[in-house]
Scaffold this active site. Structure first.
Site, PDB file in Angstrom:
ATOM      1  N   LYS A  32       0.864  -1.190   0.000  1.00 12.47           N
ATOM      2  CA  LYS A  32       0.000   0.000   0.000  1.00 12.47           C
ATOM      3  C   LYS A  32       0.889   1.225   0.000  1.00 12.47           C
ATOM      4  O   LYS A  32       1.842   1.305   0.781  1.00 12.47           O
ATOM      5  CB  LYS A  32      -0.859  -0.015   1.284  1.00 12.47           C
TER       6      LYS A  32
ATOM      7  N   LYS B   1       5.170   2.155  -3.017  1.00 18.03           N
ATOM      8  CA  LYS B   1       5.133   3.572  -3.405  1.00 18.03           C
ATOM      9  C   LYS B   1       5.376   3.662  -4.904  1.00 18.03           C
ATOM     10  O   LYS B   1       5.998   2.778  -5.494  1.00 18.03           O
ATOM     11  CB  LYS B   1       6.227   4.360  -2.676  1.00 18.03           C
TER      12      LYS B   1
ATOM     13  N   THR C 104      -5.320  12.449   7.737  1.00 16.75           N
ATOM     14  CA  THR C 104      -3.936  12.496   8.224  1.00 16.75           C
ATOM     15  C   THR C 104      -3.833  13.409   9.441  1.00 16.75           C
ATOM     16  O   THR C 104      -3.283  13.042  10.484  1.00 16.75           O
ATOM     17  CB  THR C 104      -3.008  12.996   7.098  1.00 16.75           C
TER      18      THR C 104
ATOM     19  N   ASN D 216      -2.882  20.450   2.792  1.00 18.66           N
ATOM     20  CA  ASN D 216      -3.946  19.606   3.338  1.00 18.66           C
ATOM     21  C   ASN D 216      -3.704  19.277   4.811  1.00 18.66           C
ATOM     22  O   ASN D 216      -4.521  19.589   5.678  1.00 18.66           O
ATOM     23  CB  ASN D 216      -4.050  18.323   2.488  1.00 18.66           C
TER      24      ASN D 216
HETATM   25  P1  NAD Z   1       0.134  19.696   0.259  1.00 21.56           P
HETATM   26  O1  NAD Z   1       0.782  19.786  -1.079  1.00 21.56           O
HETATM   27  O2  NAD Z   1      -1.340  19.852   0.371  1.00 21.56           O
HETATM   28  O3  NAD Z   1       0.788  20.785   1.258  1.00 21.56           O
HETATM   29  C1  NAD Z   1       2.158  20.988   1.391  1.00 21.56           C
HETATM   30  C2  NAD Z   1       2.346  22.400   1.938  1.00 21.56           C
HETATM   31  O4  NAD Z   1       3.717  22.563   2.288  1.00 21.56           O
HETATM   32  C3  NAD Z   1       2.024  23.513   0.960  1.00 21.56           C
HETATM   33  O5  NAD Z   1       1.298  24.512   1.650  1.00 21.56           O
HETATM   34  C4  NAD Z   1       3.384  24.064   0.558  1.00 21.56           C
HETATM   35  O6  NAD Z   1       3.333  25.441   0.228  1.00 21.56           O
HETATM   36  C5  NAD Z   1       4.153  23.844   1.832  1.00 21.56           C
HETATM   37  N1  NAD Z   1       5.604  23.842   1.685  1.00 21.56           N
HETATM   38  C6  NAD Z   1       6.371  23.258   0.729  1.00 21.56           C
HETATM   39  N2  NAD Z   1       7.672  23.516   0.979  1.00 21.56           N
HETATM   40  C7  NAD Z   1       7.721  24.237   2.111  1.00 21.56           C
HETATM   41  C8  NAD Z   1       8.758  24.802   2.884  1.00 21.56           C
HETATM   42  N3  NAD Z   1      10.021  24.654   2.528  1.00 21.56           N
HETATM   43  N4  NAD Z   1       8.439  25.490   3.993  1.00 21.56           N
HETATM   44  C9  NAD Z   1       7.160  25.662   4.386  1.00 21.56           C
HETATM   45  N5  NAD Z   1       6.134  25.148   3.678  1.00 21.56           N
HETATM   46  C10 NAD Z   1       6.403  24.459   2.570  1.00 21.56           C
HETATM   47  O7  NAD Z   1       0.614  18.304   0.860  1.00 21.56           O
HETATM   48  P2  NAD Z   1      -0.015  17.467   2.059  1.00 21.56           P
HETATM   49  O8  NAD Z   1      -0.887  16.415   1.492  1.00 21.56           O
HETATM   50  O9  NAD Z   1      -0.526  18.361   3.120  1.00 21.56           O
HETATM   51  O10 NAD Z   1       1.309  16.705   2.568  1.00 21.56           O
HETATM   52  C11 NAD Z   1       2.253  17.365   3.402  1.00 21.56           C
HETATM   53  C12 NAD Z   1       3.184  16.322   3.984  1.00 21.56           C
HETATM   54  O11 NAD Z   1       2.393  15.364   4.690  1.00 21.56           O
HETATM   55  C13 NAD Z   1       3.989  15.521   2.952  1.00 21.56           C
HETATM   56  O12 NAD Z   1       5.239  15.169   3.539  1.00 21.56           O
HETATM   57  C14 NAD Z   1       3.168  14.266   2.769  1.00 21.56           C
HETATM   58  O13 NAD Z   1       3.954  13.166   2.319  1.00 21.56           O
HETATM   59  C15 NAD Z   1       2.695  14.071   4.194  1.00 21.56           C
HETATM   60  N6  NAD Z   1       1.532  13.214   4.292  1.00 21.56           N
HETATM   61  C16 NAD Z   1       0.345  13.598   3.745  1.00 21.56           C
HETATM   62  C17 NAD Z   1      -0.731  12.735   3.817  1.00 21.56           C
HETATM   63  C18 NAD Z   1      -2.073  13.128   3.273  1.00 21.56           C
HETATM   64  O14 NAD Z   1      -3.005  12.334   3.414  1.00 21.56           O
HETATM   65  N7  NAD Z   1      -2.236  14.317   2.721  1.00 21.56           N
HETATM   66  C19 NAD Z   1      -0.606  11.484   4.430  1.00 21.56           C
HETATM   67  C20 NAD Z   1       0.626  11.133   5.034  1.00 21.56           C
HETATM   68  C21 NAD Z   1       1.687  12.022   4.940  1.00 21.56           C
END
Ligand code: NAD
Length: 419
Positions: free
Chosen positions: A67, A103, A187, A218
């Site tokens: 997954k 992945k 999350t 998100n």
């Molecule tokens: P997203 O693209 O919705 O949000 C990412 C945010 O981070 C954006 O607002 C972006 O502007 C900001 N960002 C990028 N670089 C940055 C920096 N250097 N400094 C400050 N802000 C910065 O992504 P997401 O889905 O919220 O995911 C964020 C993290 O959470 C990732 O590492 C992702 O792998 C992890 N994650 C997400 C989920 C999920 O369900 N969305 C699940 C597990 C892990």
């Protein structure tokens, strides 16, 4: 070896010091089971043809079908895909989900594609990997720069190939196409339930409970929203374009509205909010810091600035191993990614279960089931931490390793075969 992967494997070695694990098990977990590299050849709107490198890795499937998400990013590479698949293996084991870890990625800047090109690329990915994925084999989901609509296209393409509707091949789909209620904030909600459950243990009850969130997408927006509604004070936020702080507290909805209009959290200037550098954001005194952006954001050069007591890792791999040691020495408790952000894959699991049984749960049922798993596994990891006097990260890896180890050893290891 790639730094990201060697950093991940170093955490496996550390965890292995604290559990009784056969060397065969460690040997098995050091390498991915299966990785496929392809080039996707896609017709562009102007009639030309472009090809994009793409990968899918099934790291380990001892505990069930693999997954893990699919990422569309210009700097994706096979080492990153392998590391993310390794993390997924441990994340699913921490949460006791009946899955291994996988992945996938395409090296592409999706913002440079038209919507039609993006659909053709998404369908090309499934055509290339149709023999590898499947509801009982490998189940993708969204990741960075992929979304519910892309998951819908991919499920549709797979269903055409196998000639029957097959929604359980992929999770994170739009609701009308078999998605699950509660997936959008899962999350952050999982991290929130974990923090609430451990509040007293972490010494968070009765304090001012100031929070800084790095990354306002998100995960970042939803955790700020949930904590704010629970009485926590959000004193700093950032995105890729800048950061703001406000000692009096920020209203996450008002900041989100300003960001939608102005393109960044820095567009919010009400109530004493002021723009600061990313370094100053990380150095803002607070009780909880939530990294919710990308990998490797907290490293040996900025870890010393952090003044938080607790770090809730919603991003995957936001703290490098060097920085981890600095924080541990400073007494900062890190609630690690493979536990703290596992709410996403847990609700993905719920989506897969609902698709397979053809019976859908209401939002309350989703939240109750998510909370129960976060609390049970969070408590087990906490107890291992305190019992063994190790960090939460090492405890989470050790907890997952115990499960992986007993599954691998159930097939027999050398001591069994030589009597
Ligand atoms: P997203 O693209 O919705 O949000 C990412 C945010 O981070 C954006 O607002 C972006 O502007 C900001 N960002 C990028 N670089 C940055 C920096 N250097 N400094 C400050 N802000 C910065 O992504 P997401 O889905 O919220 O995911 C964020 C993290 O959470 C990732 O590492 C992702 O792998 C992890 N994650 C997400 C989920 C999920 O369900 N969305 C699940 C597990 C892990």
């Amino acid at each position: 070896m790639d730094d990201l992967l060697s950093g991940a494997l170093s955490r496996l070695d550390e965890a292995a010091k604290h559990v009784d694990v056969d060397s065969e098990v460690l040997e098995k977990l050091k390498y991915p089971k299966e990785t496929l590299s392809v080039r996707l050849s896609v017709r562009m709107d102007d009639g030309s043809r472009r090809s994009f490198p793409a990968w899918r890795c099934r790291y380990d499937d001892t505990r069930g079908p693999t997954k893990g998400g699919i990422r569309f990013h210009p700097s994706s590479n096979v080492e990153e895909v392998t590391t993310l698949a390794f993390w997924m293996t441990f994340k699913c084991a921490v949460m006791n989900l009946p899955y291994g870890g996988g992945k996938g990625a395409v090296k592409v800047d999706p913002h440079s594609l038209s919507k039609s090109e993006l659909e053709r690329l998404s369908r090309a990915y499934v055509q290339a990997f149709a023999g590898m994925i499947g509801p009982d084999r490998d189940i993708p989901a969204p990741d960075v720069y992929t979304n519910a609509m892309i998951m819908g296209w991919m499920a549709d393409e797979y269903s055409s190939i196998v000639r029957q509707p097959s929604p359980a091949v992929i999770t994170g789909k739009p609701l009308p196409l078999g998605g699950s209620l509660g997936r959008d904030d899962a999350t952050a909600r999982g991290g929130f339930y974990l923090l609430k459950h451990l509040e007293a243990d972490l010494g968070l009850d009765g304090t001012a409970k100031r929070v800084v969130v790095q990354g306002y997408g998100n995960a970042g927006f939803h955790i700020a929203r949930l904590l704010h509604a629970d009485g926590y004070r959000i004193v700093g936020l950032s995105d890729s374009r800048g950061a703001i702080v406000c000692e009096n507290g920020l209203d996450p909805h008002a900041v989100q509205a300003a960001k939608e209009l102005g393109g960044s959290v820095t567009a919010y200037t009400e109530g004493g909010a002021r723009a600061v550098s990313e370094t100053d954001l990380l150095g803002t005194p607070c009780d909880v810091l939530v990294p919710a952006a990308l990998e490797d954001q907290i490293h040996k050069d900025n870890a010393g600035h952090i003044k938080a007591r607790i770090v809730l890792e919603l991003a995957n791999g936001p703290i490098t191993p060097d920085a981890d040691r600095i924080l541990e020495k400073a007494g900062v408790i890190v609630l690690p990614d493979i536990l703290a952000n596992a709410g996403g894959v847990t609700v993905s699991y719920f989506e897969w279960v609902q698709n397979r049984q053809g019976y859908y749960w209401n939002l309350e049922e989703i939240h109750d089931r998510l909370r129960a798993i976060m609390e049970t596994e969070g408590r087990r990891v906490w107890n291992m931490r305190t019992g063994k006097g190790i960090s939460m990260r090492t405890a989470a890896y050790a907890h997952a390793l115990e499960r992986l180890s007993s599954a691998i050893a159930a097939h027999g290891t050398q001591p069994f075969f030589i009597g």
